[in-house]
Design an enzyme around this catalytic site. Sequence first.
Site, mmCIF file in Angstrom:
data_model
loop_
_atom_site.group_PDB
_atom_site.id
_atom_site.type_symbol
_atom_site.label_atom_id
_atom_site.label_comp_id
_atom_site.label_asym_id
_atom_site.label_seq_id
_atom_site.Cartn_x
_atom_site.Cartn_y
_atom_site.Cartn_z
ATOM 1 N N ARG A 236 -11.839 -8.610 9.206
ATOM 2 C CA ARG A 236 -11.146 -9.667 8.989
ATOM 3 C C ARG A 236 -10.701 -10.571 10.113
ATOM 4 O O ARG A 236 -10.654 -11.671 10.239
ATOM 5 C CB ARG A 236 -9.849 -9.403 7.966
ATOM 6 C CG ARG A 236 -10.465 -8.879 6.544
ATOM 7 C CD ARG A 236 -9.082 -8.406 6.009
ATOM 8 N NE ARG A 236 -9.662 -8.204 4.649
ATOM 9 C CZ ARG A 236 -8.900 -7.121 3.622
ATOM 10 N NH1 ARG A 236 -7.932 -6.590 4.147
ATOM 11 N NH2 ARG A 236 -9.435 -6.926 2.460
ATOM 12 N N HIS B 177 -3.098 0.492 8.623
ATOM 13 C CA HIS B 177 -3.827 -0.386 7.594
ATOM 14 C C HIS B 177 -2.833 -0.625 6.509
ATOM 15 O O HIS B 177 -2.504 -0.180 5.428
ATOM 16 C CB HIS B 177 -5.257 0.490 6.767
ATOM 17 C CG HIS B 177 -5.558 -0.353 5.745
ATOM 18 N ND1 HIS B 177 -5.980 -1.627 5.838
ATOM 19 C CD2 HIS B 177 -5.641 0.113 4.407
ATOM 20 C CE1 HIS B 177 -6.547 -2.246 4.663
ATOM 21 N NE2 HIS B 177 -6.216 -1.084 3.837
ATOM 22 N N ARG C 37 0.820 -1.178 0.042
ATOM 23 C CA ARG C 37 0.140 -0.015 0.050
ATOM 24 C C ARG C 37 0.871 1.254 0.130
ATOM 25 O O ARG C 37 0.474 2.209 -0.748
ATOM 26 C CB ARG C 37 -0.866 -0.079 1.412
ATOM 27 C CG ARG C 37 -1.920 -1.101 1.049
ATOM 28 C CD ARG C 37 -2.490 -1.067 2.379
ATOM 29 N NE ARG C 37 -3.745 -2.166 2.396
ATOM 30 C CZ ARG C 37 -3.678 -3.477 2.964
ATOM 31 N NH1 ARG C 37 -2.410 -3.990 3.570
ATOM 32 N NH2 ARG C 37 -4.440 -4.227 2.927
#
Length: 311
Positions: free
Chosen positions: A150, A174, A87
């Site tokens: 999750r 994240h 990311r």
Amino acid sequence: MTKVAIIGAGAVGAAIAYAAQIRGVCRQLALYDLNPQKVRAEVLDLNHGMQFTPMAQITGGDDLEVCRDADVVVITAGAKQHPGQTRLDLAAANVEMCRTLVPRLVDLAPAAHLLVVTNPVDVVTMAALKFSGLPANRVFGSGTVLDSSRLRFLIAQHTGVAVQNVHAYIAGEHGDSEVPLWSTATIGGIPVTDWDGANGRLDAATRTAIHERVVGAAYEIIAGKGATSLAIGLAVSRILEAVLKDENRVLPVSSMLDDVHGIGGVCLSMPSVVGRDGVEAVLPTPLGAGESDALHASAGAVAAVAKDLGL
Ligand code: NAD
């Protein structure tokens, strides 16, 4: 009349719109994307299902004007991960996008909260906060809301208990440095570390395996279907409901921390109270052995990328 504007009608933007429509989150939903054919097609597709959902007015186009007077603007536009990319690899392009986009959004929707989904979400939230000039409670990211669901799903699967009765949070970035807060995780009031059910205990090896699966989840899904979309659609829809219905939900959104466990000046997720004023409080959830160090390391990873980009 509540209005949500979604920037980016890609896999994630469309899934958020679909979840928000089905859950009746707002009365008006506007989609904006640079690609006029794509956004028109998504708006048509959503409208064609309206008979079967709560009533809403869904519009969209490639003119930012569609976002005018939104109560919440959700930012999903920008570069996404390709197989093998982290990311954080996306940071520079998506921060640059915010530099021009965010001030225009604030002009069009001066009362709006900005809810960032674009990755790396913590760094892009810092960019949105800086370029908007808005108070910190009104600019936040979806953070680890998805990662926490999750985590809960995997704990539920292991223990055979409904996911809704598992309380557990992922905090921090994240991304790869995220931190599962095992020391405060519970199932029906029982600390997960004490759980001993038919499938056995959630011992250290099981917890590590679950954590690794949470961190690897996006990579696995991107390899298989090109994007993660359905669960983030529901997660963002949940955040939108918390804001628009003033629910004061505890959600691990990403926001600018101000001395939370000694961490400040960086956007990161901690369990937070989310309501009509956005992030109304960041909770000082107690940290167990190792969790504090891991959270500081996670903050350091996000801060280093932000610093490189001049944020
Ligand atoms: P996508 O490529 O399917 O969609 C991106 C859309 O943004 C495209 O339609 C593109 O035309 C549009 N776009 C690009 N620049 C724009 C601009 N300046 N203005 C308006 N529209 C613009 O990507 P996706 O799969 O929908 O992912 C979107 C973002 O969401 C990525 O950064 C991805 O990493 C992130 N994401 C975040 C989470 C999370 O939990 N925070 C989860 C999944 C995906």
